[in-house]
Design a protein around this motif. Structure first.
Motif, PDB file in Angstrom:
ATOM      1  N   GLU A 181       1.615   2.686  -3.684  1.00 53.25           N
ATOM      2  CA  GLU A 181       2.504   3.786  -4.050  1.00 53.25           C
ATOM      3  C   GLU A 181       1.795   4.965  -4.720  1.00 53.25           C
ATOM      4  OE1 GLU A 181       5.040   6.190  -6.633  1.00 53.25           O
ATOM      5  OE2 GLU A 181       3.557   4.703  -7.301  1.00 53.25           O
ATOM      6  N   PRO A 182       0.865   4.747  -5.667  1.00 54.19           N
ATOM      7  CA  PRO A 182       0.202   5.901  -6.273  1.00 54.19           C
ATOM      8  C   PRO A 182      -0.526   6.778  -5.264  1.00 54.19           C
ATOM      9  CG  PRO A 182      -0.158   3.954  -7.622  1.00 54.19           C
ATOM     10  CD  PRO A 182       0.482   3.489  -6.351  1.00 54.19           C
ATOM     11  N   LEU A 183      -1.128   6.185  -4.238  1.00 54.27           N
ATOM     12  CA  LEU A 183      -1.813   6.996  -3.246  1.00 54.27           C
ATOM     13  C   LEU A 183      -0.815   7.774  -2.396  1.00 54.27           C
ATOM     14  CD1 LEU A 183      -4.958   6.468  -1.281  1.00 54.27           C
ATOM     15  CD2 LEU A 183      -2.892   6.924   0.040  1.00 54.27           C
ATOM     16  N   VAL A 187      -0.872  11.995  -2.155  1.00 60.50           N
ATOM     17  CA  VAL A 187      -1.037  12.843  -0.976  1.00 60.50           C
ATOM     18  C   VAL A 187       0.182  13.722  -0.721  1.00 60.50           C
ATOM     19  CG1 VAL A 187      -2.644  11.226   0.083  1.00 60.50           C
ATOM     20  CG2 VAL A 187      -0.211  11.091   0.680  1.00 60.50           C
ATOM     21  N   GLY A 188       1.152  13.693  -1.636  1.00 55.43           N
ATOM     22  CA  GLY A 188       2.268  14.641  -1.568  1.00 55.43           C
ATOM     23  C   GLY A 188       3.482  14.175  -0.818  1.00 55.43           C
ATOM     24  N   SER A 189       3.623  12.888  -0.578  1.00 59.95           N
ATOM     25  CA  SER A 189       4.743  12.378   0.224  1.00 59.95           C
ATOM     26  C   SER A 189       6.084  12.869  -0.321  1.00 59.95           C
ATOM     27  CB  SER A 189       4.728  10.847   0.224  1.00 59.95           C
ATOM     28  OG  SER A 189       3.534  10.365   0.806  1.00 59.95           O
ATOM     29  N   GLY A 190       6.850  13.534   0.545  1.00 64.90           N
ATOM     30  CA  GLY A 190       8.186  13.991   0.197  1.00 64.90           C
ATOM     31  C   GLY A 190       8.249  15.350  -0.476  1.00 64.90           C
ATOM     32  N   MET A 191       7.105  15.978  -0.742  1.00 66.53           N
ATOM     33  CA  MET A 191       7.106  17.268  -1.416  1.00 66.53           C
ATOM     34  C   MET A 191       7.341  18.413  -0.421  1.00 66.53           C
ATOM     35  SD  MET A 191       3.905  17.006  -4.081  1.00 66.53           S
ATOM     36  CE  MET A 191       4.278  18.651  -4.708  1.00 66.53           C
ATOM     37  N   THR A 243       8.764   4.534   4.143  1.00 67.42           N
ATOM     38  CA  THR A 243       7.787   3.539   3.715  1.00 67.42           C
ATOM     39  C   THR A 243       8.431   2.682   2.640  1.00 67.42           C
ATOM     40  OG1 THR A 243       6.782   4.731   1.831  1.00 67.42           O
ATOM     41  CG2 THR A 243       6.012   5.316   4.041  1.00 67.42           C
ATOM     42  N   GLN A 244       7.691   1.758   2.093  1.00 65.83           N
ATOM     43  CA  GLN A 244       8.204   0.921   1.014  1.00 65.83           C
ATOM     44  C   GLN A 244       8.565   1.751  -0.214  1.00 65.83           C
ATOM     45  OE1 GLN A 244       5.465  -2.173  -0.086  1.00 65.83           O
ATOM     46  NE2 GLN A 244       6.703  -2.899  -1.801  1.00 65.83           N
ATOM     47  N   TYR A 245       7.949   2.938  -0.337  1.00 68.25           N
ATOM     48  CA  TYR A 245       8.098   3.716  -1.556  1.00 68.25           C
ATOM     49  C   TYR A 245       8.768   5.068  -1.358  1.00 68.25           C
ATOM     50  CZ  TYR A 245       4.382   0.378  -2.627  1.00 68.25           C
ATOM     51  OH  TYR A 245       3.648  -0.763  -2.773  1.00 68.25           O
ATOM     52  N   GLY A 305      -9.090   1.086   2.001  1.00 72.83           N
ATOM     53  CA  GLY A 305      -9.513   1.599   0.707  1.00 72.83           C
ATOM     54  C   GLY A 305      -9.201   0.741  -0.492  1.00 72.83           C
ATOM     55  N   ASP A 306      -7.977   0.229  -0.628  1.00 74.41           N
ATOM     56  CA  ASP A 306      -7.594  -0.470  -1.850  1.00 74.41           C
ATOM     57  C   ASP A 306      -8.404  -1.745  -2.056  1.00 74.41           C
ATOM     58  OD1 ASP A 306      -5.775   1.521  -2.213  1.00 74.41           O
ATOM     59  OD2 ASP A 306      -4.042   0.355  -1.559  1.00 74.41           O
ATOM     60  N   THR A 307      -8.390  -2.633  -1.080  1.00 72.29           N
ATOM     61  CA  THR A 307      -9.097  -3.897  -1.245  1.00 72.29           C
ATOM     62  C   THR A 307     -10.602  -3.712  -1.237  1.00 72.29           C
ATOM     63  OG1 THR A 307      -9.296  -6.164  -0.395  1.00 72.29           O
ATOM     64  CG2 THR A 307      -9.029  -4.421   1.236  1.00 72.29           C
ATOM     65  N   ALA A 308     -11.103  -2.755  -0.447  1.00 71.38           N
ATOM     66  CA  ALA A 308     -12.547  -2.526  -0.377  1.00 71.38           C
ATOM     67  C   ALA A 308     -13.071  -1.869  -1.645  1.00 71.38           C
ATOM     68  CB  ALA A 308     -12.884  -1.678   0.841  1.00 71.38           C
TER      69      ALA A 308
END
Length: 353
Positions: A181-183, A187-191, A243-245, A305-308
């Motif tokens: 969710e923070p990512l 990236v501006g989702s919904g703005m 999305t989930q968020y 990205g997250d897990t790596a």
């Protein structure tokens, strides 16, 4: 620990600074490594400070690992060898947080994006950290996936088979719908697109550390580049995305397209291109070198990205501890690898043929 790599002696005592989603996952991975001993954590959240790392991660083996409010408390209780730092993007702010660690002789691996090449935006803080690290036999490095590997360390590595390089181009396409969710928020989702562009102009949106990636490549190749140009625009969706968020309607921002460029006086160029938006098709990472010989590298699906990022943080520990004291760059460390167990001498791990 006479050997600073820690590979042939006792387990390396590691603590976590910042217990958000990335920090907690770093604790879980560190706890699974037999060569590491997780000894505690630091966070400003008062609800977390009253718990143990065992309670926060669900790993009962960490029930005796305390969570405290600042590093000095952690030092008095746990005496770590290494701190994993996952608490911000600003090199200047990070320097304030980690200087007391270096002063205690504790090395730091950080996911702070600007710490990849801290001399770009915080040269005085970087010089100060370097001096403290050298004085107290401690090291710090900024690492991760992007920045830290895909669009900086990887193109530097593949240039190792080239006689000459004229152009470095890196491209990363990320389907942000699969990310935390923070990512998706970053990236501006919904703005509204105009609002996103304004936030980028104010330094409050966009992918952090992109200029540092370019600066690291230029530094490693020995290229005297001019000013770094950075642009970022909203990717606007033409359809509804769920999305989930987030629920993003047509005409609103679903992500970003960010580019950094720089050139030398004789025309050699570096360009890095990042497209990170919800439901992005064909996610991938690609490196192209106009070189002798030319190099083209594509990673279908891209590096997650997250897990790596967590893996990069943990895997950086042995080469970091083996490096010279001070502020180190990823291009200066020995090669990190997925060391689920650390070996001793080569003869101990390679069977005779």
């Amino acid at each position: 620990m006479n050997d600073r790599s820690g590979m042939n002696h006792r387990r390396i005592r590691v603590a976590q600074f910042g217990l958000g989603p990335i920090g907690l996952e770093a604790v879980r991975l560190a706890a699974s490594r037999g060569w590491l001993e997780v000894v505690g954590g630091v966070d400003i959240d008062t609800k977390k400070v009253v718990q143990s790392l065992g309670a926060l991660t669900g790993d009962a083996a960490l029930n005796d690992a305390p969570v405290v409010a600042d590093f000095e408390q952690l030092w008095q209780q746990a005496k770590p060898d290494v701190v994993l730092h996952t608490a911000g993007s600003s090199a200047a702010q990070t320097a304030e947080q980690i200087e007391p660690m270096l002063a205690r002789g504790v090395s730091v691996a950080s996911t702070c994006e600007q710490m990849l090449y801290p001399w770009l935006r915080a040269p005085e803080a970087a010089d100060r950290l370097d001096a403290v690290g050298r004085e107290h036999d401690a090291r710090v490095v900024g690492t991760g996936v992007n920045p830290g590997f895909v669009l900086d360390l990887l193109p530097v590595c593949v240039s190792g088979v080239c006689r000459s390089v004229q152009r470095v181009y890196g491209e990363r396409v990320v389907n942000a719908s699969t990310r935390r969710e923070p990512l998706q928020r970053k990236v501006g989702s919904g703005m509204e697109p105009a609002a996103f562009r304004q936030r980028f102009a104010e330094g409050k949106a966009g992918h952090a550390g992109f200029q540092e990636s370019l600066a690291l490549i230029a530094h490693a190749l020995g290229w005297p580049i001019g000013a770094i140009e950075e642009t970022c625009d909203a990717v606007v969706t033409a359809r509804s995305i769920r999305t989930q968020y987030f629920a993003v309607e047509p005409g609103l921002t679903c992500g970003l397209h960010q580019i950094v460029r720089a050139a030398t006086a004789d025309g050699r160029t570096i360009e890095l291109d990042l497209k990170m938006y919800l439901d992005a098709p064909n996610p991938h990472d690609a490196i192209h070198l106009d070189a002798d010989p030319p190099v083209d590298l594509i990673l279908p699906g891209g590096v997650a990205g997250d897990t790596a990022t967590v893996a990069a943080l943990i895997n950086a520990i042995p080469p970091l501890l083996a490096a010279r004291p001070g502020v180190r760059l990823m291009t200066e460390l020995g090669v990190s690898c997925c060391a689920e167990a650390l070996a001793g001498t080569p003869a101990a791990t390679v069977a005779a043929t």
